[in-house]
Scaffold this motif. Structure first.
Motif, PDB file in Angstrom:
ATOM      1  N   LEU A 131       0.814  -1.214   0.000  1.00 11.50           N
ATOM      2  CA  LEU A 131       0.000   0.000   0.000  1.00 11.50           C
ATOM      3  C   LEU A 131       0.847   1.263   0.000  1.00 11.50           C
ATOM      4  N   VAL A 132       1.980   1.249   0.688  1.00 10.65           N
ATOM      5  CA  VAL A 132       2.812   2.456   0.769  1.00 10.65           C
ATOM      6  C   VAL A 132       3.908   2.482  -0.288  1.00 10.65           C
ATOM      7  N   ASP A 133       3.955   1.474  -1.149  1.00  4.47           N
ATOM      8  CA  ASP A 133       4.925   1.463  -2.239  1.00  4.47           C
ATOM      9  C   ASP A 133       4.671   2.694  -3.119  1.00  4.47           C
ATOM     10  N   PRO A 134       5.639   3.593  -3.255  1.00  4.30           N
ATOM     11  CA  PRO A 134       5.404   4.830  -4.017  1.00  4.30           C
ATOM     12  C   PRO A 134       5.157   4.599  -5.499  1.00  4.30           C
ATOM     13  N   GLU A 135       5.525   3.441  -6.011  1.00  4.46           N
ATOM     14  CA  GLU A 135       5.313   3.171  -7.434  1.00  4.46           C
ATOM     15  C   GLU A 135       3.937   2.566  -7.713  1.00  4.46           C
ATOM     16  N   VAL A 136       3.171   2.237  -6.670  1.00  7.44           N
ATOM     17  CA  VAL A 136       1.818   1.701  -6.836  1.00  7.44           C
ATOM     18  C   VAL A 136       0.828   2.858  -6.839  1.00  7.44           C
ATOM     19  N   ASP A 137       0.170   3.067  -7.967  1.00  2.50           N
ATOM     20  CA  ASP A 137      -0.806   4.155  -8.095  1.00  2.50           C
ATOM     21  C   ASP A 137      -2.196   3.758  -7.604  1.00  2.50           C
ATOM     22  N   ALA A 138      -2.570   2.486  -7.838  1.00  2.63           N
ATOM     23  CA  ALA A 138      -3.925   2.017  -7.524  1.00  2.63           C
ATOM     24  C   ALA A 138      -3.838   0.565  -7.076  1.00  2.63           C
ATOM     25  N   VAL A 139      -4.849   0.139  -6.305  1.00  3.76           N
ATOM     26  CA  VAL A 139      -4.801  -1.169  -5.658  1.00  3.76           C
ATOM     27  C   VAL A 139      -6.011  -2.004  -6.045  1.00  3.76           C
ATOM     28  N   TYR A 140      -5.742  -3.251  -6.410  1.00  2.89           N
ATOM     29  CA  TYR A 140      -6.786  -4.247  -6.660  1.00  2.89           C
ATOM     30  C   TYR A 140      -6.818  -5.192  -5.469  1.00  2.89           C
ATOM     31  N   VAL A 141      -7.957  -5.248  -4.780  1.00  4.40           N
ATOM     32  CA  VAL A 141      -8.120  -6.120  -3.615  1.00  4.40           C
ATOM     33  C   VAL A 141      -8.823  -7.390  -4.061  1.00  4.40           C
ATOM     34  N   ALA A 142      -8.101  -8.506  -4.041  1.00  2.62           N
ATOM     35  CA  ALA A 142      -8.627  -9.780  -4.537  1.00  2.62           C
ATOM     36  C   ALA A 142      -8.624 -10.849  -3.451  1.00  2.62           C
ATOM     37  N   THR A 143      -8.791 -10.411  -2.208  1.00  6.56           N
ATOM     38  CA  THR A 143      -8.881 -11.317  -1.068  1.00  6.56           C
ATOM     39  C   THR A 143     -10.334 -11.773  -0.900  1.00  6.56           C
ATOM     40  N   PRO A 144     -10.609 -12.748  -0.023  1.00  2.91           N
ATOM     41  CA  PRO A 144     -12.001 -13.072   0.308  1.00  2.91           C
ATOM     42  C   PRO A 144     -12.722 -11.857   0.904  1.00  2.91           C
ATOM     43  N   PRO A 145     -14.062 -11.847   0.869  1.00  2.00           N
ATOM     44  CA  PRO A 145     -14.833 -10.647   1.222  1.00  2.00           C
ATOM     45  C   PRO A 145     -14.658 -10.132   2.637  1.00  2.00           C
ATOM     46  N   ASP A 146     -14.283 -10.977   3.583  1.00  2.92           N
ATOM     47  CA  ASP A 146     -14.201 -10.504   4.964  1.00  2.92           C
ATOM     48  C   ASP A 146     -13.100  -9.474   5.188  1.00  2.92           C
ATOM     49  N   SER A 147     -12.157  -9.347   4.253  1.00  2.00           N
ATOM     50  CA  SER A 147     -11.108  -8.334   4.410  1.00  2.00           C
ATOM     51  C   SER A 147     -11.225  -7.193   3.399  1.00  2.00           C
ATOM     52  N   HIS A 148     -12.253  -7.190   2.569  1.00  2.00           N
ATOM     53  CA  HIS A 148     -12.411  -6.123   1.574  1.00  2.00           C
ATOM     54  C   HIS A 148     -12.511  -4.751   2.227  1.00  2.00           C
ATOM     55  N   ARG A 149     -13.350  -4.668   3.255  1.00  2.00           N
ATOM     56  CA  ARG A 149     -13.522  -3.369   3.922  1.00  2.00           C
ATOM     57  C   ARG A 149     -12.193  -2.867   4.462  1.00  2.00           C
TER      58      ARG A 149
END
Length: 333
Positions: free
Chosen positions: A62-80
């Motif tokens: 998440l804090v990687d400066p080269e990452v502009d946007a994040v895709y969350v592909a975990t099970p639903p209980d950790s999406h929030r």
């Protein structure tokens, strides 16, 4: 922004073919980092897919400066959790479906992204698939006249899973429910997209097979759209049956259009002149068309049809249908 650099949190099976390659194939997009709690599996994924960096800690990605946007592909209980954290560091979020376990969790995600001023997208990718764009075009062209009613029928035999090692998709504490949530939400969201938001929702959920704690059979009535153009709807999802069926039927004043949500066989259009089939195959990377719209939206060159706001509507429908079953399960626990 000329190019969006992505990081993926949770590189499980869904990211191998359905979604992950789409971030490398979309125009104006590249995949620069992946994360999985099992570092060896994260490293293996990065090696096989040509991704420069891997992590076993989500915060590091998440804090990687080269990452502009994040895709969350975990099970639903950790999406929030991950959506809120991504928003906190100012990064747009594309989250797997279902958006979260409950509508209230979805609202929390929307509030966090709104407060941070970052967009939130959800992987209801059928909204952008050519197959369903063809359906939308047929409806817009009046191929079946005015749509009067819709029926949904999804049935399959139960999987014989080890009760001690159930997949997360049938564990309500992780998924928010069972296969109705995991699979049925795709069809509900597609109907929202094709016909308009669902309302007047009534439903019953039960467990007939007893193979896992989640519901395995759901019946539902609803309306799609509003006003004089509102469409009456009825649906059955039974994952404790013998026969496998997957059919949505749109009944119109001049014909009927039938198609599956999950297959790639031709659409069937029946009118007074007879029945014709219309080829509508899936793309090799099924999420690519939607991912392209997400990238376009982030680059400011086009809209994305699947957002946190649209996905919240589907979560609210699921909550309404499962409310009684969830209450009974809670009382019995």
């Amino acid at each position: 922004m000329d190019e969006i650099s992505w990081g993926i949190i949770g590189v499980g099976d869904v990211t191998e073919v359905k979604s992950g390659p789409g971030f490398q194939q979309a125009e104006g997009s590249r995949l620069v980092a992946v994360m999985r709690r099992d570092g060896a599996k994260a490293e293996d994924y990065a090696r096989r897919h040509g991704v420069p960096r891997w992590y076993d800690d989500a915060e590091a990605l998440l804090v990687d400066p080269e990452v502009d946007a994040v895709y969350v592909a975990t099970p639903p209980d950790s999406h929030r959790h991950y959506a809120v954290r991504a928003a906190a560091v100012g990064k747009p979020v594309y989250v797997e479906k279902p958006m979260a376990r409950t509508a209230e969790e979805c609202r929390t995600m929307i509030r966090a992204c709104d407060a941070a001023g970052v967009p939130l997208f959800v992987a209801y990718y059928r909204r952008a698939m050519p197959r369903f764009r063809t359906v939308a075009t047929l409806l817009a062209d009046g191929a079946i006249g005015d749509v009067r009613a819709v029926t949904v029928r999804t049935t399959s035999a139960p999987e014989m899973w080890d009760p001690g090692h159930l997949p997360w998709r049938v564990r309500p504490e992780i998924a928010g429910g069972g296969l109705f949530v995991d699979l049925g939400s795709h069809t509900l969201d597609l109907l929202d997209h094709l016909l308009g938001p669902l309302s007047h929702v009534r439903g019953t959920a039960v467990n007939l097979g007893g193979h896992y704690p989640a519901e395995d059979t759901v019946t539902m009535t609803f309306q799609a759209g509003a006003g004089d153009s509102a469409v009456e709807g009825v649906g059955l999802w039974c994952f404790a049956a013998q026969e496998r069926t997957d059919e949505v039927s749109l009944v119109g004043s001049r014909g009927t259009l039938r198609f599956s949500t999950f297959g790639d066989e031709p659409l069937r259009l029946t009118t007074a002149t007879g029945e014709r089939t219309i080829e509508a195959p899936k793309p090799a990377t099924v999420q690519l068309p939607l991912i392209q719209t997400v990238v376009d939206a982030l680059r400011g060159v086009g809209p994305c049809p699947s957002t946190g706001v649209s996905a919240l509507r589907t979560a609210e429908v699921v909550d309404t249908v499962l409310a009684g079953y969830r209450d009974r399960m809670s009382l019995g626990s």
